[in-house]
Structure formats: C-alpha cells, structure tokens
Design an enzyme around this catalytic site. Structure first.
Site, mmCIF file in Angstrom:
data_model
loop_
_atom_site.group_PDB
_atom_site.id
_atom_site.type_symbol
_atom_site.label_atom_id
_atom_site.label_comp_id
_atom_site.label_asym_id
_atom_site.label_seq_id
_atom_site.Cartn_x
_atom_site.Cartn_y
_atom_site.Cartn_z
ATOM 1 N N TYR A 45 -22.573 32.366 63.701
ATOM 2 C CA TYR A 45 -21.884 33.607 63.162
ATOM 3 C C TYR A 45 -21.231 34.295 64.314
ATOM 4 O O TYR A 45 -21.837 34.665 65.274
ATOM 5 C CB TYR A 45 -22.974 34.595 62.509
ATOM 6 C CG TYR A 45 -22.814 34.843 61.092
ATOM 7 C CD1 TYR A 45 -21.614 35.759 60.563
ATOM 8 C CD2 TYR A 45 -23.698 34.472 60.134
ATOM 9 C CE1 TYR A 45 -21.501 35.712 59.271
ATOM 10 C CE2 TYR A 45 -23.492 34.524 58.778
ATOM 11 C CZ TYR A 45 -22.290 35.219 58.494
ATOM 12 O OH TYR A 45 -22.078 35.360 56.962
ATOM 13 N N LYS A 51 -1.391 21.254 55.961
ATOM 14 C CA LYS A 51 -0.065 20.724 55.296
ATOM 15 C C LYS A 51 0.599 19.965 56.390
ATOM 16 O O LYS A 51 0.127 19.098 56.764
ATOM 17 C CB LYS A 51 0.490 21.474 54.402
ATOM 18 C CG LYS A 51 -0.182 22.509 53.285
ATOM 19 C CD LYS A 51 0.454 23.541 52.661
ATOM 20 C CE LYS A 51 -0.397 24.205 51.557
ATOM 21 N NZ LYS A 51 0.248 25.224 50.791
ATOM 22 N N GLU A 105 -18.829 37.232 63.768
ATOM 23 C CA GLU A 105 -17.954 38.498 63.198
ATOM 24 C C GLU A 105 -17.102 39.126 64.309
ATOM 25 O O GLU A 105 -17.794 39.527 65.418
ATOM 26 C CB GLU A 105 -18.655 39.391 62.299
ATOM 27 C CG GLU A 105 -18.778 38.902 61.236
ATOM 28 C CD GLU A 105 -19.633 39.759 60.199
ATOM 29 O OE1 GLU A 105 -20.170 40.807 60.626
ATOM 30 O OE2 GLU A 105 -19.738 39.305 59.131
ATOM 31 N N ASP A 155 6.123 33.065 54.892
ATOM 32 C CA ASP A 155 5.057 32.173 54.414
ATOM 33 C C ASP A 155 5.545 30.810 54.762
ATOM 34 O O ASP A 155 6.291 30.226 53.919
ATOM 35 C CB ASP A 155 4.518 32.439 53.124
ATOM 36 C CG ASP A 155 3.311 31.681 52.570
ATOM 37 O OD1 ASP A 155 3.074 30.542 53.624
ATOM 38 O OD2 ASP A 155 2.955 32.019 51.599
ATOM 39 N N ARG A 163 -8.492 22.430 56.628
ATOM 40 C CA ARG A 163 -7.917 23.455 55.814
ATOM 41 C C ARG A 163 -8.256 24.738 56.522
ATOM 42 O O ARG A 163 -9.330 25.123 56.931
ATOM 43 C CB ARG A 163 -8.825 23.355 54.463
ATOM 44 C CG ARG A 163 -8.762 21.902 53.813
ATOM 45 C CD ARG A 163 -9.305 21.764 52.466
ATOM 46 N NE ARG A 163 -8.204 22.568 51.545
ATOM 47 C CZ ARG A 163 -7.237 21.730 51.271
ATOM 48 N NH1 ARG A 163 -7.078 20.425 51.752
ATOM 49 N NH2 ARG A 163 -6.132 22.197 50.457
ATOM 50 N N THR A 207 -0.510 27.822 56.493
ATOM 51 C CA THR A 207 -1.815 26.963 56.471
ATOM 52 C C THR A 207 -1.774 25.976 57.563
ATOM 53 O O THR A 207 -0.613 25.426 58.062
ATOM 54 C CB THR A 207 -1.822 26.289 55.040
ATOM 55 O OG1 THR A 207 -0.569 25.435 54.925
ATOM 56 C CG2 THR A 207 -1.922 27.121 53.987
#
Ligand SMILES: *Cc1c(COP(=O)(O)O)cnc(C)c1O
Length: 420
Positions: A58, A235, A60, A206, A241, A232
């Site tokens: 974790y 791609k 954060e 984008d 991903r 992303t």
C-alpha cells in the site's frame, strides 16, 4: 537479496481452472493474428514486474509523501517511472498512478471541470472516432459534464479545423479535447493549440492510442502542445494495462490531487514498476524500429484492403490503424468480425463516419498493426493479411476458402512466434 519469480506450478496446483484459462489465452495469442488496434504483446520484462510482490504494498500518496510506511522500494520504481515519462515525452510533470485510461480521463475532469455546471468541453463525437469517456451519455463524462461535439468532414473524413474553430468561438469551451480512439490520420496539435489560445480554453489531448508512436517520433508528440495529455500504457506503448497523465507544471498539483485522493486510493505499485520498465524499453532503438514497422505495415495493410475492394476511411493512414468501409463487399462489420475470427484473425467491427448502420452492427472494421509489428511483421505481412481478409470477406460462407485462409494465418503466425 534473493529473487522471487512468479510460480506457475503453484498456480496450476492451487487453481487448475484459472491456470487452464491463462494457458488457453497464451495459446490464443500464439496461434492467432491479433489485429485489435488497442492491443499488443507486453515484453517478458514487463510481465515479470507485473507479477512481482510490489502487488502487496500500500502506498497512498506520492514518492517521498506517503500515508504508509515501508515505501522505500516502491518510491524507487514510481520515481523511475515519473522521471522516464518526463524524459521520453519532454513533459514538465507526470502522474503514473491512473489505473487505466478511463481513470486518467476522470482525473482531468476532476482537476479542471465542475460537474453539472456550464463548463463546456469540445470533443469529437463518438461515432466519428471519439471515446466512451469523451462525453458518451452512458459514461460519467457525459452524465456529469457538458460536451459539445465536433465531427469529421464528410468529404475528407478528417477533423475539420475551421469547423472546430467556429464551434470554439460559438461555445467558448473551458477545455478542448483532441485525441481519438478510431482515427487513422495525423492530428494537427499546433492548430488545436492555436484555437484553444484564441478562445482561452485548455487543450487536453487523449493520446491513448498513438502515444507509443509519438514516443518513437513517428507520430506528432502532443505533450509539446497540450496543457494536459492522458494516455494508456498498454496500447502502442506496449506496457502494462494502465495510464499516465503528463501535464504542464502549472497543472501538476491539480492533476496529482485529482488522481489521489479524488479518484483513486492505493496505487498499483507492481503495475507502476512495469510502466517504468516499458518506458525504458520505449527509449531503445528497437522500439523506434517497432514503431516505424507498425506504421509501414498499417499503410501496406490499408493499401492491400483497398485493392481487395474495401473503401479506406480518409483514404489511408498515418498511424497504427486502418478504418475500412465494408459496404462495397456487401458484408457488415459484425459479420466480418465473426468470419475473420473463424479463420484466426481477431479484429473489431467499427462504425464509420456518418454510418447509416447501428453501432452494434456497423458498416466498418478497424484493424491495427502494433501487435504484429511487435512480433516483427512488416509491409509484406501487411499485404498478405489484406489478401487473406479480402478473400474471406468475399466468400464468408465458403468453407474451403475459410480452411485455406486459416492455413495461411497459421503459416504466417508460425513464422513470427510470440513468447517463444
Ligand atoms: C483506450 C482508450 C481509453 C480508455 O482506456 P482504458 O484503459 O480502457 O480505460 C481512453 N481514451 C482513448 C482515446 C482510448 O483509446
């Protein structure tokens, strides 16, 4: 320090059903021709980082400013990812935490736009190549935010900068959005910048689809022009991903706050480590060759499909994808997707600009070359694939034709093995 590699045998023992499905997917990736424009083959190094114990952590917050202890090593990988993204694209600032493209885009809304207000976003309409997260009524972008759509020109089937300028002057949007999901041509980011400046709007690009090509210098790099760029990483960039947001320094705080804590909780540090690896790979000469092959092969595939009688949207491509109108062959996108799947070719049905057919059974297909180019395919293979597709689309009911096509696909993929 002792290494630990993901244990395939343990998975088979613990969960044979999942292991079998994963093996099945690997086999599919090895034995079919994957022409889905948004897909690729991540490298063994990227997959190793993904399957690492950074999954367990974790973290954060951001490197050096975490809400949890024990972040020494994930700080190293996250900082590497940030530094490499900035270097590769010439960005002032990068946030590497978005879980996916949709979440990166949500963060842009969160950072700059007031939900259910008069703030307007000027974006390409969905049927002409926009994305679900660009104002679709079934997506939160369309439910909460006020989109004004621009279209491609009927003749050229390319975005019409004069029309966009008129719309921008008329509507005075807060944000202008460029960068699409089914658009084969170069986008004039400088012209978008000029229009945005003229009406006092922010420019958001984008770049999800083409960013790998920008990284390699075979397609324009939007980071030089835009206030904020979302993209992303899985791609054309060929990583895990996920997504990254690159922005100008003046927007850095707003973007970081919008990703965490506004939209997301704990970052996926194993995925971020894999993003760092993919960015390093994207700096190598081999990646430039892959990107150049991708575009060359897409052009050859488009030319070949035109020779087979399909109508190529906008007359060609400058990128990794080709949109084709199937109506000259009297077959629909849905039928084409099914018959190609039968012979081992994965592609997707796609709407074409001003499509008279409904979205679930559109007039076109979209084919992309990033996956095949990763395997080493080039122009000759683009021609061969066009010939196979043309043959099956002309004879979708003919079992002999389909058996021959399946054999040609098998011959082709066996010459370019994946994960050999
Ligand atoms: C793929 C894509 C997205 C969404 O990415 P996900 O990772 O599927 O959420 C957003 N915008 C564009 C233009 C895309 O092509």
């Amino acid at each position: 320090m002792r290494e630990y590699a993901a244990d395939w045998e343990a998975l088979k023992r613990t969960d044979p059903e999942v292991a079998q499905a994963i093996a099945g997917e690997l086999d599919r990736e090895r034995t079919t021709l994957r022409l889905i424009a948004s897909e690729n083959y991540a490298s063994p190094a990227v997959l190793a980082a993904l399957a690492s114990t950074m999954n367990n952590k974790y973290a954060e917050g951001y490197p050096g400013r975490r809400y949890y202890g024990g972040c020494r090593w994930v700080d190293v990988t996250e900082q590497l990812a940030i530094d490499r993204a900035k270097e590769l694209f010439g960005a002032d600032h990068a946030n590497v935490q978005p879980h996916a493209g949709a979440q990166a885009n949500m963060a842009v809304f969160g950072a700059f736009l007031e939900p259910r207000s008069d703030d307007k976003v000027l974006g390409l309409v969905l049927p002409h190549g926009g994305h679900l997260t660009h104002g679709s009524p079934v997506n939160v972008s369309g439910m909460w935010f006020n989109f004004v759509g621009y279209e491609v020109d009927r003749e050229t089937e390319q975005v019409d900068m004069d029309g966009i300028e008129d719309l921008a002057k008329q509507h005075r949007p807060k944000v202008i959005l460029a960068g699409f999901t089914a658009y084969p041509r170069t986008i004039d980011f400088a012209a978008f910048r000029r229009i945005a400046d003229e009406v006092g709007a922010m420019l958001w690009v984008d770049a999800s689809h083409f960013i790998g090509l920008s990284a390699a210098g075979v397609y324009p790099n939007p980071v030089q022009f835009a206030d904020v760029v979302t993209f992303t990483t899985h791609k054309t960039l060929r990583g895990p991903r996920g997504a990254i947001i690159a922005c100008r320094e003046e927007h850095a705080k707003a973007i970081d706050k919008a990703v965490f804590p506004m939209m997301q909780g704990g970052p996926l540090e194993h995925v971020i480590a894999a993003k760092a690896v993919a960015l390093k790979e994207a700096m190598r000469p081999e990646f430039k060759e892959y990107a150049a092959r991708t575009v060359r092969m897409a052009r050859a595939l488009g030319d070949g499909l035109a020779e087979e009688g399909l109508r190529i949207i906008s007359g060609g491509t400058d990128s990794h994808l080709v949109l084709a109108d199937l109506r000259p062959l009297d077959i629909t996108g849905k039928e084409a997707e099914v018959v190609c799947d039968e012979v081992g070719i994965a592609l997707n049905k796609n709407g074409i600009p001003f499509d008279p057919m409904p979205p679930l059974n559109p007039s076109g297909i979209r084919v992309g070359t990033p996956g095949p180019a990763t395997l080493g395919m080039d122009e000759p293979e683009g021609k061969e694939i066009a010939s196979i597709i043309g043959e099956v689309l002309r004879h979708p009911q003919d079992d002999d034709v389909k058996a021959r096509a399946r054999q040609r696909v098998t011959d082709l993929v066996s010459r370019f093995p994946a994960y050999a």
